[in-house]
Design a protein around this motif. Sequence first.
Motif, PDB file in Angstrom:
ATOM      1  N   LYS A  18       0.832  -1.200   0.000  1.00  0.00           N
ATOM      2  CA  LYS A  18       0.000   0.000   0.000  1.00  0.00           C
ATOM      3  C   LYS A  18       0.870   1.254   0.000  1.00  0.00           C
ATOM      4  N   ARG A  19       1.881   1.240   0.850  1.00  0.00           N
ATOM      5  CA  ARG A  19       2.767   2.407   0.985  1.00  0.00           C
ATOM      6  C   ARG A  19       3.501   2.686  -0.324  1.00  0.00           C
ATOM      7  N   GLN A  20       4.000   1.623  -0.944  1.00  0.00           N
ATOM      8  CA  GLN A  20       4.730   1.759  -2.200  1.00  0.00           C
ATOM      9  C   GLN A  20       3.848   2.367  -3.281  1.00  0.00           C
ATOM     10  N   ALA A  21       2.625   1.870  -3.389  1.00  0.00           N
ATOM     11  CA  ALA A  21       1.699   2.376  -4.399  1.00  0.00           C
ATOM     12  C   ALA A  21       1.348   3.841  -4.132  1.00  0.00           C
ATOM     13  N   ALA A  22       1.142   4.182  -2.873  1.00  0.00           N
ATOM     14  CA  ALA A  22       0.780   5.551  -2.507  1.00  0.00           C
ATOM     15  C   ALA A  22       1.891   6.538  -2.873  1.00  0.00           C
ATOM     16  N   TYR A  23       3.114   6.195  -2.541  1.00  0.00           N
ATOM     17  CA  TYR A  23       4.243   7.090  -2.829  1.00  0.00           C
ATOM     18  C   TYR A  23       4.416   7.277  -4.346  1.00  0.00           C
ATOM     19  N   GLN A  24       4.213   6.201  -5.112  1.00  0.00           N
ATOM     20  CA  GLN A  24       4.362   6.301  -6.565  1.00  0.00           C
ATOM     21  C   GLN A  24       3.255   7.158  -7.163  1.00  0.00           C
ATOM     22  N   ALA A  25       2.028   6.977  -6.673  1.00  0.00           N
ATOM     23  CA  ALA A  25       0.900   7.761  -7.184  1.00  0.00           C
ATOM     24  C   ALA A  25       1.093   9.247  -6.898  1.00  0.00           C
ATOM     25  N   VAL A  26       1.529   9.571  -5.693  1.00  0.00           N
ATOM     26  CA  VAL A  26       1.766  10.973  -5.336  1.00  0.00           C
ATOM     27  C   VAL A  26       2.894  11.563  -6.186  1.00  0.00           C
ATOM     28  N   LYS A  27       3.947  10.795  -6.391  1.00  0.00           N
ATOM     29  CA  LYS A  27       5.060  11.260  -7.222  1.00  0.00           C
ATOM     30  C   LYS A  27       4.595  11.579  -8.646  1.00  0.00           C
ATOM     31  N   ASP A  28       3.718  10.747  -9.186  1.00  0.00           N
ATOM     32  CA  ASP A  28       3.284  10.903 -10.578  1.00  0.00           C
ATOM     33  C   ASP A  28       2.194  11.952 -10.763  1.00  0.00           C
ATOM     34  N   TYR A  29       1.313  12.122  -9.766  1.00  0.00           N
ATOM     35  CA  TYR A  29       0.113  12.930  -9.989  1.00  0.00           C
ATOM     36  C   TYR A  29      -0.026  14.172  -9.115  1.00  0.00           C
ATOM     37  N   LEU A  30       0.844  14.351  -8.131  1.00  0.00           N
ATOM     38  CA  LEU A  30       0.765  15.580  -7.331  1.00  0.00           C
ATOM     39  C   LEU A  30       1.820  16.553  -7.849  1.00  0.00           C
ATOM     40  N   VAL A 133      -7.350   9.671  -8.850  1.00  0.00           N
ATOM     41  CA  VAL A 133      -6.354   8.604  -8.862  1.00  0.00           C
ATOM     42  C   VAL A 133      -6.675   7.614  -7.746  1.00  0.00           C
ATOM     43  N   CYS A 134      -6.762   6.351  -8.105  1.00  0.00           N
ATOM     44  CA  CYS A 134      -7.059   5.293  -7.140  1.00  0.00           C
ATOM     45  C   CYS A 134      -5.758   4.640  -6.677  1.00  0.00           C
ATOM     46  N   VAL A 135      -5.658   4.376  -5.387  1.00  0.00           N
ATOM     47  CA  VAL A 135      -4.478   3.728  -4.808  1.00  0.00           C
ATOM     48  C   VAL A 135      -4.942   2.556  -3.964  1.00  0.00           C
ATOM     49  N   ALA A 136      -4.415   1.367  -4.221  1.00  0.00           N
ATOM     50  CA  ALA A 136      -4.877   0.165  -3.526  1.00  0.00           C
ATOM     51  C   ALA A 136      -3.759  -0.871  -3.487  1.00  0.00           C
ATOM     52  N   ASP A 137      -4.054  -2.036  -2.948  1.00  0.00           N
ATOM     53  CA  ASP A 137      -3.101  -3.137  -2.987  1.00  0.00           C
ATOM     54  C   ASP A 137      -3.657  -4.249  -3.870  1.00  0.00           C
ATOM     55  N   PHE A 138      -2.833  -5.241  -4.111  1.00  0.00           N
ATOM     56  CA  PHE A 138      -3.131  -6.287  -5.094  1.00  0.00           C
ATOM     57  C   PHE A 138      -4.409  -7.065  -4.798  1.00  0.00           C
ATOM     58  N   ARG A 139      -4.858  -7.071  -3.553  1.00  0.00           N
ATOM     59  CA  ARG A 139      -6.068  -7.820  -3.202  1.00  0.00           C
ATOM     60  C   ARG A 139      -7.328  -7.199  -3.790  1.00  0.00           C
ATOM     61  N   LYS A 140      -7.250  -5.941  -4.202  1.00  0.00           N
ATOM     62  CA  LYS A 140      -8.435  -5.229  -4.688  1.00  0.00           C
ATOM     63  C   LYS A 140      -8.667  -5.415  -6.185  1.00  0.00           C
ATOM     64  N   LEU A 141      -7.720  -6.014  -6.874  1.00  0.00           N
ATOM     65  CA  LEU A 141      -7.846  -6.255  -8.314  1.00  0.00           C
ATOM     66  C   LEU A 141      -8.790  -7.423  -8.588  1.00  0.00           C
ATOM     67  N   SER A 142      -9.747  -7.224  -9.483  1.00  0.00           N
ATOM     68  CA  SER A 142     -10.666  -8.295  -9.870  1.00  0.00           C
ATOM     69  C   SER A 142     -10.964  -8.197 -11.355  1.00  0.00           C
ATOM     70  N   GLY A 268      -0.142  -1.806  -5.233  1.00  0.00           N
ATOM     71  CA  GLY A 268       1.051  -2.392  -4.653  1.00  0.00           C
ATOM     72  C   GLY A 268       0.947  -3.906  -4.768  1.00  0.00           C
ATOM     73  N   MET A 269       1.894  -4.537  -5.450  1.00  0.00           N
ATOM     74  CA  MET A 269       1.815  -5.967  -5.732  1.00  0.00           C
ATOM     75  C   MET A 269       2.557  -6.779  -4.662  1.00  0.00           C
ATOM     76  N   ALA A 270       2.285  -8.073  -4.651  1.00  0.00           N
ATOM     77  CA  ALA A 270       2.833  -8.955  -3.617  1.00  0.00           C
ATOM     78  C   ALA A 270       4.352  -9.033  -3.669  1.00  0.00           C
ATOM     79  N   ASP A 271       4.939  -8.800  -4.843  1.00  0.00           N
ATOM     80  CA  ASP A 271       6.399  -8.897  -4.962  1.00  0.00           C
ATOM     81  C   ASP A 271       7.103  -7.577  -4.663  1.00  0.00           C
ATOM     82  N   GLY A 272       6.343  -6.574  -4.211  1.00  0.00           N
ATOM     83  CA  GLY A 272       6.940  -5.291  -3.870  1.00  0.00           C
ATOM     84  C   GLY A 272       6.925  -4.283  -5.001  1.00  0.00           C
TER      85      GLY A 272
END
Length: 281
Positions: A18-30, A133-142, A268-272
């Motif tokens: 979650k943290r990894q995805a959040a930091y990347q999203a903020v870097k790209d879109y803020l 912009v949506c930020v989530a972890d791999f469990r939310k993908l369907s 944020g995916m299971a492999d980091g």
Amino acid sequence: MSSSTTTQEQAQLVEASKRQAAYQAVKDYLLPEYTRIGIGSGSTVVYVVEAIAALGPSVTSKMAFYPTGSQSEELIEAAGLNLQYISKLPAGEQLDVAFDGADEVDEDLNLIKGGGACLWQEKIVATSAKRFVCVADFRKLSPRLGTAWKKGIPIEVLPMAAPRVLDELRRMGALEPRIRPGVPGKAGAIVTDNGLWIVDAPFLPLLLSKDTESGAQNEDREKGVWTVDALADRLIKIPGVAEIGLFYGSNGLQVASGAQKPVAAYFGMADGSVEVRTPSA
């Protein structure tokens, strides 16, 4: 002992993703020139605010942050960021970007939101932004909404209309819709920030437009088989329904305002690693 350690490691992995995805999203879109930022609700948004605060006052002091509810309001204040309210947004103006999580995301970036009962405020903030912009972890993908999230589509309703709404949902093929209970051990429904109730309505996995267009699967509404757009359109028209937890339709690259779908979803995916999904052309 080993099972407990494995469970703990899995929990840590999810939080790290979650943290990894959040930091990347903020870097790209803020972008530094942005001045109005929407902040959603949920566990992933904690890291979004953390990433924003890490940019420092030289960047954030020129920005105002608009929460979707009490949780995000507290996060904004605790981080020392400038708090503002969507009700104060001048007419005709938009937020530059809004960040929020989701309970489930399908292949077309339709979302189910409202597990935390803030769906109406979340939709108001998201549709007030030029970019959501949506930020989530791999469990939310369907592949389809309703595949993993079995609790149902959250629907905010007037309390007096709840029995009628439940009846209508059953006629539409919902699988045991129910009023969401409030505090454990106490009688009564959960009450939203708007003084309304939440009904959770499970349906069979929702089809995408391409499913019906290709002939891969057809709608059968009497049996509860719907496309996302058709179900959303029907739900919002039920008398007594204030708002629904389906975020669908267009994204901010397709329409100038009012978009409910994200322009990008960061997972944020299971492999980091971080997987970024954007709308198909």
